[in-house]
Scaffold this motif. Sequence first.
Motif, PDB file in Angstrom:
ATOM      1  N   SER A 193       0.850  -1.179   0.000  1.00 28.51           N
ATOM      2  CA  SER A 193       0.000   0.000   0.000  1.00 28.51           C
ATOM      3  C   SER A 193       0.892   1.238   0.000  1.00 28.51           C
ATOM      4  CB  SER A 193      -0.886   0.017   1.245  1.00 28.51           C
ATOM      5  OG  SER A 193      -1.494  -1.251   1.428  1.00 28.51           O
ATOM      6  N   GLY A 194       0.670   2.136  -0.939  1.00 25.59           N
ATOM      7  CA  GLY A 194       1.513   3.335  -1.019  1.00 25.59           C
ATOM      8  C   GLY A 194       1.090   4.383  -0.015  1.00 25.59           C
ATOM      9  N   PHE A 195       1.936   4.562   1.023  1.00 18.04           N
ATOM     10  CA  PHE A 195       1.681   5.658   1.965  1.00 18.04           C
ATOM     11  C   PHE A 195       2.541   6.861   1.601  1.00 18.04           C
ATOM     12  CE2 PHE A 195       0.752   1.753   4.413  1.00 18.04           C
ATOM     13  CZ  PHE A 195      -0.588   1.993   4.663  1.00 18.04           C
ATOM     14  N   GLU A 196       3.741   6.558   1.089  1.00 20.84           N
ATOM     15  CA  GLU A 196       4.663   7.625   0.697  1.00 20.84           C
ATOM     16  C   GLU A 196       4.726   7.756  -0.825  1.00 20.84           C
ATOM     17  OE1 GLU A 196       6.732   9.297   3.183  1.00 20.84           O
ATOM     18  OE2 GLU A 196       5.366   8.337   4.604  1.00 20.84           O
ATOM     19  N   PHE A 197       4.002   6.936  -1.513  1.00 19.49           N
ATOM     20  CA  PHE A 197       3.878   7.046  -2.966  1.00 19.49           C
ATOM     21  C   PHE A 197       2.434   6.696  -3.315  1.00 19.49           C
ATOM     22  CE2 PHE A 197       5.098   2.744  -1.952  1.00 19.49           C
ATOM     23  CZ  PHE A 197       4.392   1.939  -2.820  1.00 19.49           C
ATOM     24  N   TRP A 248      -3.974  -3.189   4.838  1.00 23.64           N
ATOM     25  CA  TRP A 248      -2.843  -2.633   4.094  1.00 23.64           C
ATOM     26  C   TRP A 248      -1.593  -3.502   4.237  1.00 23.64           C
ATOM     27  CZ3 TRP A 248       1.090  -1.523   7.458  1.00 23.64           C
ATOM     28  CH2 TRP A 248       0.755  -1.165   8.772  1.00 23.64           C
ATOM     29  N   SER A 249      -0.634  -3.279   3.340  1.00 26.17           N
ATOM     30  CA  SER A 249       0.639  -4.008   3.347  1.00 26.17           C
ATOM     31  C   SER A 249       1.790  -3.026   3.186  1.00 26.17           C
ATOM     32  CB  SER A 249       0.705  -5.011   2.195  1.00 26.17           C
ATOM     33  OG  SER A 249      -0.418  -5.860   2.183  1.00 26.17           O
ATOM     34  N   CYS A 250       2.952  -3.395   3.750  1.00 23.98           N
ATOM     35  CA  CYS A 250       4.135  -2.543   3.646  1.00 23.98           C
ATOM     36  C   CYS A 250       5.376  -3.434   3.670  1.00 23.98           C
ATOM     37  CB  CYS A 250       4.147  -1.568   4.821  1.00 23.98           C
ATOM     38  SG  CYS A 250       5.262  -0.185   4.596  1.00 23.98           S
ATOM     39  N   ARG A 265       5.250   1.422   7.983  1.00 28.56           N
ATOM     40  CA  ARG A 265       4.150   2.135   8.644  1.00 28.56           C
ATOM     41  C   ARG A 265       3.914   1.542  10.030  1.00 28.56           C
ATOM     42  NH1 ARG A 265      -0.248   5.213   7.152  1.00 28.56           N
ATOM     43  NH2 ARG A 265      -2.163   4.917   8.316  1.00 28.56           N
ATOM     44  N   ARG A 269      10.008   0.905  -0.623  1.00 30.76           N
ATOM     45  CA  ARG A 269       9.727   2.202  -1.250  1.00 30.76           C
ATOM     46  C   ARG A 269       9.283   3.260  -0.253  1.00 30.76           C
ATOM     47  NH1 ARG A 269       5.823   1.254  -6.188  1.00 30.76           N
ATOM     48  NH2 ARG A 269       6.391   3.431  -6.546  1.00 30.76           N
ATOM     49  N   GLN A 270       9.214   2.876   1.027  1.00 34.57           N
ATOM     50  CA  GLN A 270       8.706   3.816   2.034  1.00 34.57           C
ATOM     51  C   GLN A 270       9.100   3.290   3.418  1.00 34.57           C
ATOM     52  OE1 GLN A 270       4.459   3.650   1.408  1.00 34.57           O
ATOM     53  NE2 GLN A 270       4.425   1.420   1.511  1.00 34.57           N
TER      54      GLN A 270
END
Lengths: 266, 263
Positions: A52-56, B138-140, B78, B74-75
């Motif tokens: 899930s894109g939180f920063e994109f 959600w996934s991270c 979370r 990419r981030q």
Amino acid sequence: MDMPDSPGPLVRRHTCITRITHWTWAACLFFLLLSGLQIFNAHPVLYWGDQSGFEFDNAVLRIGAEDDRRFVVLFGMRARGFGVLGTSDGAARAFPQWATIPSGVDLATGRVIHFFFAWVFVATLLIWLAGALVAGRLRRDLLMRREHWAGLRSDLAAHLRFRCRHSARYGPLQRLSYGLVLFVLFPLMVLTGLAMSPGANAALPWLPEVLGGRQSARTLHFMVAAALTGFFIVHVAMVLLAGPLNEMRAILTGWYRADVGEVDDV
Amino acid sequence: MSDRLLTRRALLRAGMTAASASLLGGCKVLDGLSAPDNTIRRFMERANDLTMAMQRGVLNRDALATEYSAADIRQPQRPNGVTNPQDDAYLALKSTDFADYRLEVGGMVHQPLSLSLAQMRTMPVRRQITRHDCVEGWSCIADWTGVPLAYVLSVAGVRSEARYVLFHCFDTIERSLSGTVRYYETIDLVDARHPQTILAWGMNGAALPVPNGAPLRVRVERQLGYKMAKYIRAIELVDDFSAVGRGRGGYWEDRGYEWYAGI
């Protein structure tokens, strides 16, 4: 259609297994859809990819409210929240209370209900498939033969003009739509669901991969649910238009009143 | 033409009225399922036993979770739940950058342990880039570094009657009239000894940040995020968790979530 002046013969249209599985699926669809919306509400954003894109930004659909203003974002296009989406009784939530089970915010209970009916749904699918294979009904009732493909266009045109003259045997549009639901949408629902399970992912890593990643699978799960809801609405409308009494008798008791001269080999 | 339109409109109206009536009626009636002791709910919860039996018995129980490449990070990871514990014992340890931190390993073990972060960093290291799936949906993807829990358990020597690993945490997640509730979790020995189950002290190439569970959290890669306790104070080997909390094996489990979170 029931025509009092020309009563055709009663014919056996549905097997016992077809009737039981039909109503079990109807119950499953109700509980799975409404508990599914409860689960969706816990994070009302759909993405494409593994994560899930939180920063994109890889969001496909986003439903919410900001400063008391509802919004829906679909593929980057932002619209003011319409109708019931975005808030319910003053609180921000994607789908309103009347569309979720339980009605309040309760992800845990939504999951309990969802996974229970998911198992009922899968078991029903397997029982129906076994029954249909044993009775040889798939070829007879659902297989699209050459004449069905040829007649599809005129059948579709007739349905669009609300002329739904159904007969004891399924017409081209019935075969195609029931076949799509049973062999494409139902299995897709199970597979996209499994692709969200971290346990199943470890054992079957190809599954989320072919679906475009876990978050893509979640998006597809939602889209197929929407397609099944659309099927349900059209299905009920067609029953009403095609003669609800005869259609309901058939799916409840198995007996369908055919037109005179229609039946030769049933 | 006009009669067509009327038919269509009437049909739509009738359909929507019927649908909304059944939904309204249906949903409120079903709210009783939220009660933890509801008989039908208890019955439905057993479907989760079937899920666990299938994942453990039919699918490969030793399967590894998918590992990703560095390009997939990419981030930042979370954080969720408690992200900044205010408990005195925790704040004291944090003030010295966890230099005085000790992980207590006890319960049904032959050799109780008290391990500093420095000691754990000298133990075998496993590094894995994995996807974290939250129960919310959600996934991270992040990079985790730590010592395999199986190694720590082998040093402590698990007694044969032990069945679960119980994680005691520093963070208070709930304050109520009946007192404060600290986070806790349990996993069974199948997951505890899985090669990807690590006590992580590092994330994305640096020390584990406070929002993500510093100084130590567990990774249970084949289950959802709430199983992966953060701010771990102690590990206890137990044969039963019915006397802990409300007896369902974890903070969120006590609030209605499934103990087995592989789905």
